[in-house]
Design a protein around this motif. Structure first.
Motif, mmCIF file in Angstrom:
data_model
loop_
_atom_site.group_PDB
_atom_site.id
_atom_site.type_symbol
_atom_site.label_atom_id
_atom_site.label_comp_id
_atom_site.label_asym_id
_atom_site.label_seq_id
_atom_site.Cartn_x
_atom_site.Cartn_y
_atom_site.Cartn_z
ATOM 1 N N ILE A 56 0.846 -1.211 0.000
ATOM 2 C CA ILE A 56 0.000 0.000 0.000
ATOM 3 C C ILE A 56 0.872 1.248 0.000
ATOM 4 N N PHE A 57 1.958 1.200 0.752
ATOM 5 C CA PHE A 57 2.882 2.332 0.755
ATOM 6 C C PHE A 57 3.443 2.553 -0.650
ATOM 7 N N ASP B 247 1.173 4.196 -3.123
ATOM 8 C CA ASP B 247 1.054 5.647 -2.905
ATOM 9 C C ASP B 247 2.348 6.383 -3.209
ATOM 10 N N TRP C 253 1.309 5.540 10.699
ATOM 11 C CA TRP C 253 0.368 5.888 9.619
ATOM 12 C C TRP C 253 -0.555 4.740 9.232
ATOM 13 N N TYR C 254 -0.022 3.521 9.255
ATOM 14 C CA TYR C 254 -0.801 2.390 8.731
ATOM 15 C C TYR C 254 -2.007 2.065 9.621
ATOM 16 N N TYR D 60 -4.100 4.167 10.424
ATOM 17 C CA TYR D 60 -5.166 5.072 9.978
ATOM 18 C C TYR D 60 -5.487 4.916 8.501
ATOM 19 N N ASP D 61 -4.888 3.916 7.874
ATOM 20 C CA ASP D 61 -5.121 3.711 6.444
ATOM 21 C C ASP D 61 -6.154 2.590 6.276
ATOM 22 N N ARG D 62 -7.311 2.952 5.725
ATOM 23 C CA ARG D 62 -8.418 1.989 5.627
ATOM 24 C C ARG D 62 -8.026 0.754 4.818
ATOM 25 N N ARG D 63 -7.179 0.951 3.793
ATOM 26 C CA ARG D 63 -6.776 -0.208 2.971
ATOM 27 C C ARG D 63 -5.965 -1.193 3.811
ATOM 28 N N VAL D 64 -5.092 -0.653 4.677
ATOM 29 C CA VAL D 64 -4.303 -1.536 5.553
ATOM 30 C C VAL D 64 -5.228 -2.259 6.530
#
Ligand SMILES: Cc1cc2nc3c(=O)[nH]c(=O)nc-3n(C[C@H](O)[C@H](O)[C@H](O)COP(=O)(O)O)c2cc1C
Length: 189
Positions: free
Chosen positions: A68-69, A72, A140-141, A143-147
């Motif tokens: 995911i990182f 982006d 950060w991860y 708060y990341d919906r995909r994670v």
């Protein structure tokens, strides 16, 4: 086992990279989760749950975070992507404290969220009581919906913390604590 009050007065977080094996055993994990789930919970909703990341599963989760990182940051240096891959593999054990707070007819969602915070803190204290150390982080991860989807969280679930657990390689320095005079008042009527 340290005295309870002394433990509460001296506990301090240890950086994830300073946490090494051994991690708590299976039996000790049962103790940790028994303590972590023994928290005030208005309405007895159990508005939290726990996910264990240990062994190779830490890197499997890291692969998802790194993918995911990279999506982006297509121009990210390989070493940066590699770092993202190791996010959950710095300490030998990571426990995700998952908030399951949701709208309820009687119990405010805020109180359910607070209960998840209490569960995370109990988990941290129990870890120290067993002679290990911990660090409650999100990064950060969290708060990341995909994670969160990739880690198996339901759409309404959120991460209260990724609690990193292990044996400290060195004692960490303490930090200044807020003077009680600044945070404690007495209601004067
Ligand atoms: C909900 C929550 C999330 C946190 N997330 C991070 C984080 O992402 N990164 C970080 O460096 N510290 C984070 N912290 C702070 C660490 O826990 C930090 O190491 C801690 O405040 C040190 O406190 P102590 O000295 O009392 O152990 C977080 C704390 C809380 C309560």
């Amino acid at each position: 086992m340290p005295d309870a009050l002394q433990l509460l007065q001296t506990r301090r977080s240890v950086k994830p990279v300073d946490l090494v094996a051994p991690a708590p055993s299976r039996a000790e994990l049962d103790t940790l989760f028994t303590v972590a789930s023994r928290v005030p919970d208005h309405g007895k909703l159990t508005p939290w749950r726990f996910i264990i990341f240990e062994g190779d599963a830490r890197c499997a989760a890291g692969d998802k975070i790194a993918a995911i990182f990279q999506a982006d940051h297509p121009d990210a240096k390989p070493e940066h992507v590699d770092f993202e891959r190791t996010r959950l593999a710095r300490a030998p054990l990571v426990v995700a404290v998952v908030s399951r707070a949701a709208p309820h007819v009687k119990i405010p969602e805020w109180e359910q969220v607070l209960s998840a915070g209490a569960a995370a803190m109990n988990l941290v204290h129990a870890t120290y009581a067993l002679g290990y150390a911990a660090n409650w982080i999100t990064e950060w991860y969290a708060y990341d919906r995909r994670v969160l989807d990739a880690l198996g969280l339901a759409p309404h679930e959120r991460i209260a913390g990724f609690v990193h657990i292990g044996t400290p390689v060195r004692p960490s320095e303490d930090r200044p604590r807020p003077p009680l005079a600044e945070i404690v008042t007495r209601f004067g009527g």
